[in-house]
Each structure stands twice: as structure tokens, then as C-alpha cells.
Design a protein around this motif. Sequence first.
Motif, PDB file in Angstrom:
ATOM      1  N   ILE A 192       0.835  -1.204   0.000  1.00 31.58           N
ATOM      2  CA  ILE A 192       0.000   0.000   0.000  1.00 31.58           C
ATOM      3  C   ILE A 192       0.870   1.254   0.000  1.00 31.58           C
ATOM      4  O   ILE A 192       0.539   2.258  -0.654  1.00 31.58           O
ATOM      5  N   ALA A 193       1.992   1.209   0.728  1.00 30.17           N
ATOM      6  CA  ALA A 193       2.901   2.361   0.747  1.00 30.17           C
ATOM      7  C   ALA A 193       3.427   2.651  -0.660  1.00 30.17           C
ATOM      8  O   ALA A 193       3.447   3.803  -1.103  1.00 30.17           O
ATOM      9  N   ILE A 201      -3.426   7.525   3.343  1.00 28.03           N
ATOM     10  CA  ILE A 201      -4.100   7.421   4.654  1.00 28.03           C
ATOM     11  C   ILE A 201      -4.155   5.964   5.102  1.00 28.03           C
ATOM     12  O   ILE A 201      -3.867   5.640   6.252  1.00 28.03           O
ATOM     13  N   GLY A 202      -4.508   5.079   4.146  1.00 23.86           N
ATOM     14  CA  GLY A 202      -4.554   3.647   4.487  1.00 23.86           C
ATOM     15  C   GLY A 202      -3.192   3.115   4.870  1.00 23.86           C
ATOM     16  O   GLY A 202      -3.057   2.353   5.836  1.00 23.86           O
ATOM     17  N   SER A 203      -2.165   3.517   4.156  1.00 23.33           N
ATOM     18  CA  SER A 203      -0.809   3.041   4.443  1.00 23.33           C
ATOM     19  C   SER A 203      -0.352   3.496   5.817  1.00 23.33           C
ATOM     20  O   SER A 203       0.196   2.706   6.599  1.00 23.33           O
ATOM     21  N   LEU A 204      -0.564   4.775   6.141  1.00 21.51           N
ATOM     22  CA  LEU A 204      -0.122   5.294   7.435  1.00 21.51           C
ATOM     23  C   LEU A 204      -0.929   4.716   8.586  1.00 21.51           C
ATOM     24  O   LEU A 204      -0.393   4.456   9.675  1.00 21.51           O
ATOM     25  N   VAL A 259       0.681   2.765  11.677  1.00 23.92           N
ATOM     26  CA  VAL A 259       0.462   3.104  13.094  1.00 23.92           C
ATOM     27  C   VAL A 259       0.100   1.856  13.884  1.00 23.92           C
ATOM     28  O   VAL A 259       0.606   1.623  14.990  1.00 23.92           O
ATOM     29  N   LEU A 260      -0.781   1.029  13.332  1.00 18.01           N
ATOM     30  CA  LEU A 260      -1.140  -0.217  14.007  1.00 18.01           C
ATOM     31  C   LEU A 260       0.069  -1.142  14.126  1.00 18.01           C
ATOM     32  O   LEU A 260       0.252  -1.824  15.143  1.00 18.01           O
ATOM     33  N   GLU A 261       0.906  -1.150  13.101  1.00 19.30           N
ATOM     34  CA  GLU A 261       2.115  -1.985  13.095  1.00 19.30           C
ATOM     35  C   GLU A 261       3.101  -1.541  14.172  1.00 19.30           C
ATOM     36  O   GLU A 261       3.771  -2.369  14.810  1.00 19.30           O
ATOM     37  N   LYS A 262       3.202  -0.227  14.406  1.00 24.26           N
ATOM     38  CA  LYS A 262       4.232   0.312  15.292  1.00 24.26           C
ATOM     39  C   LYS A 262       3.680   0.709  16.660  1.00 24.26           C
ATOM     40  O   LYS A 262       4.269   1.558  17.347  1.00 24.26           O
ATOM     41  N   LEU A 305      -2.344  16.995   4.896  1.00 24.33           N
ATOM     42  CA  LEU A 305      -3.700  16.756   5.399  1.00 24.33           C
ATOM     43  C   LEU A 305      -4.002  15.258   5.484  1.00 24.33           C
ATOM     44  O   LEU A 305      -4.656  14.798   6.438  1.00 24.33           O
ATOM     45  N   ALA A 306      -3.521  14.491   4.491  1.00 29.08           N
ATOM     46  CA  ALA A 306      -3.753  13.041   4.507  1.00 29.08           C
ATOM     47  C   ALA A 306      -2.997  12.366   5.646  1.00 29.08           C
ATOM     48  O   ALA A 306      -3.439  11.345   6.167  1.00 29.08           O
ATOM     49  N   SER A 307      -1.852  12.940   6.031  1.00 30.74           N
ATOM     50  CA  SER A 307      -1.032  12.340   7.091  1.00 30.74           C
ATOM     51  C   SER A 307      -1.473  12.780   8.478  1.00 30.74           C
ATOM     52  O   SER A 307      -1.094  12.158   9.485  1.00 30.74           O
ATOM     53  N   TRP A 308      -2.257  13.848   8.528  1.00 33.30           N
ATOM     54  CA  TRP A 308      -2.599  14.421   9.827  1.00 33.30           C
ATOM     55  C   TRP A 308      -3.406  13.451  10.695  1.00 33.30           C
ATOM     56  O   TRP A 308      -3.090  13.253  11.868  1.00 33.30           O
ATOM     57  N   PHE A 309      -4.422  12.844  10.113  1.00 25.74           N
ATOM     58  CA  PHE A 309      -5.323  12.026  10.921  1.00 25.74           C
ATOM     59  C   PHE A 309      -4.651  10.761  11.449  1.00 25.74           C
ATOM     60  O   PHE A 309      -4.763  10.459  12.653  1.00 25.74           O
ATOM     61  N   PRO A 310      -3.925   9.992  10.617  1.00 29.27           N
ATOM     62  CA  PRO A 310      -3.220   8.831  11.161  1.00 29.27           C
ATOM     63  C   PRO A 310      -2.153   9.218  12.188  1.00 29.27           C
ATOM     64  O   PRO A 310      -1.978   8.522  13.198  1.00 29.27           O
TER      65      PRO A 310
END
Length: 407
Positions: free
Chosen positions: A22-23, A292-295, A299-302, A389-394
Motif C-alpha cells: 500500500i505504501a 491514509i490507508g498506508s499510514l 500506526v497499528l504496526e508500530k 492533510l492526509a497524514s494528519w489524521f493517522p
Amino acid sequence: MNFLFAWRYFKAKKSTNAINVIAWVSIVAIMGITFAFIVVLSVFNGFEGLVKSLYSSFYPDLKVSAASGKTIMLTPEQLQKLSAVKGVNTYSLVAEEKTVLINGDIQVIVTLKGVDTSYESVAGVSQKLIRGNFQTGSTDEPSLVLGNGVENAVGIESDKYLYPLTVYSFKRGMNISLTDPSQSFAAANINTSGTFLIQQDIDNKYAITNIGFMKLMMGLGPDEYSGIEIAMHTGYEAEDVKRGIQQLLGASYKVETKYEQNQSLYSVMNLEKWFIYGVLTLMLIVAAFTMIGSLTMLVLEKQKDIQVLKSMGANNNLIQKIFLTEGLLLAGIGSITGVLLAVVFCWAQVKYKIIAIQGGTFLIDYYPVQLVASDFILVLLTVSLVAFLASWFPSRKAAMQPIELRS
């Protein structure tokens, strides 16, 4: 430090291979949109530059006409003062009116434009001839240079046609007589000398002849003209020269720059460019959902890493900055790669004409491109903003995770 963590997370092997996939999908998506941004805007710039150059062949740097009515009065003294205005290089006096051009049974309405001998120094029509010569003749023996569309409409070839055309023009101040309509018209025979090809709107509308003949047809006085067209010296701003001419001539004269003479054209081109920018921005926003999906999956991974960093004293801002940087890193790789590919493609298009224009009816046979620095800045800022903006929420979600102590 933020970048070091982000780079390590980007390179590190993930427990779930889908996170890597996904990244890279998000990188490729941003790369593709950035490539499209630069290429499409560059092609638009190429066509815009081509159209402007074509119109510049016909329309002068500055034009003086009547603020109201159809004609202006310019005495020799005024013309002498005009030539002394700072920035004015040369000028050409013109007289133009709608006329009827007749060849046998064919009748065509054209705008007949009379010009003086300085016209070739003001406009580039003489450089756009496809047939014959740019000869406007004299008052007694006028010649006609036709637009390509006008030539087709009257059904001749200007450099081979041996018989004169007939031109009719309304006499100024005369009402149409029902008993003898011919009394309301001025008529004359005129030979053709050449044909120009500039742009369809111009070619279908204009024919050019001698100013003395045209003034005679229109019934103008010695110092009376339809307007005056001006060429500027290089290095001068049109608005500054316009201001000097306006102060000299007064409010009864209208002075227009090249932009103002074609304001609707330039406004439409500017609107089209922003419309293209808006469409591509929407495509970029859609592509950002993969980021957004990748980040989110990262986050769940880390989660354990986040817990460790917080237990070592890292605050929420640091955690958020790490994942924000990760998103900007993905966008940066994609956008820079897209820009480089776009530059290579545009260079190849200019040099090798990879994509041709089909049909063979246009002035050129390939898509023109023109790279503009402001487009690169605009595209990179747009990509950066959308990526932020896409990175903000994750990243915010990562920062707000509480510390969980386990025995």
C-alpha cells in the motif's frame, strides 16, 4: 530525528506485506498524478503560448481608438507628440469598416482594414503569408491581402486570380434609399495580392488594404482615422506606456494593451488552466486515500514502538511529527520522481515530437509543451498540502495512544 525515524519505518520490513504494498501504491499514485500535473499544464502552456504568438501577429502592443463612436481625430502635431512618448517605437494609422466583398454571385461580409506603410513594423501579418505578397497598393490602385477564411469564402486564390473583386461599403451619414439603394453605398474594384493565415477568428473576418483607399470608401477627413496601432520598445511595461499616451490624448481616446484588446480570450485561457488544475487536484485527493490507508496500517504496526518511545519520555507532538514526516516522505518520493519523469517526457516531446496531432488541419503537427517554473512550485505545494492533510489524521491517532504499563 523525525526524518530518521520516518526513514527507518519506510525501509524496515513490516510484519504484514500489505503495508509495504500500500505504501508503494501511494507513492506510485502520487508520482502518476504529479507527472500528469506537470505534463498537462506544460501542454496547456504550449498551446497558450502558440495562441498568444498567433494573436500577437495581428494585434499590436497598444491600440488607440475612440472612447465613443467609430473614428478619432489625430493632427500631425498630436502624432509628433505621440511618437515622443517614452516607450513608443513606431505607429501605424488604420481605418477599418465592415464591407461586402463580391466575386460574381458570391458575396462575403468582411472587415476591411486600411493600413499605412508602417504597418509591417507594428504587426506581423506580412510574416504569416501563405500565398502571394503583402502589397496593399495605393489610393488609386489598391490591392487586397485576404485572410485565409475570406479567400476560401470568395472562392479564389489570391496570387493567381486575374480579375478584380468588387467591394461595397456604406457611405457615412447616408440612409438607405428604397428607390435607389446604390446611392447609399461606395463601390470600387480591387485586386488581390496575397493571403495570410494566423488564426481562424482573424482569417475568417479580416482583409487588409491601403489606408488612403479605405478612407476614401469610408468618407473620412484628412486627420480622421479608425485608430492607431503602436509598437513599443522592448524593456517597457505596456501599462506605463499606456498611461503616458492616455495623458497626452485625453479621455475621449481609448488606449488598450494587447491583453485588453483580447481580454475575453486571455480570461478564458486563464479559466481553463485553473479548471485543469482543479480536476487534477481532485485526482490527487483521491490518490491520497491510499496514503491514509498506508499510514493507518503503519500506526497499528508500530504500536509497541510508540509505547516504548512514550515510556522513554517522547511527548505526543514528537510521535505525531514522526508519522507526519513519514507521510511527507512518501509524498516527496512520489512527487520528485513524477517531476523528473515529466521533465524527461516534455524534453523528449520537444525534441522528438513523440505525440502527434492527428488530422493535419492545425498549424503544427505535434503537441507543444512549455515548462514554467511557477507550475512546478504550484504542483509541489499542492502535493505537499494534500499529503500533510492526509497524514494528519493517522499521525494524530498515533500521538493520542495512551501508555499501557504491563507487569
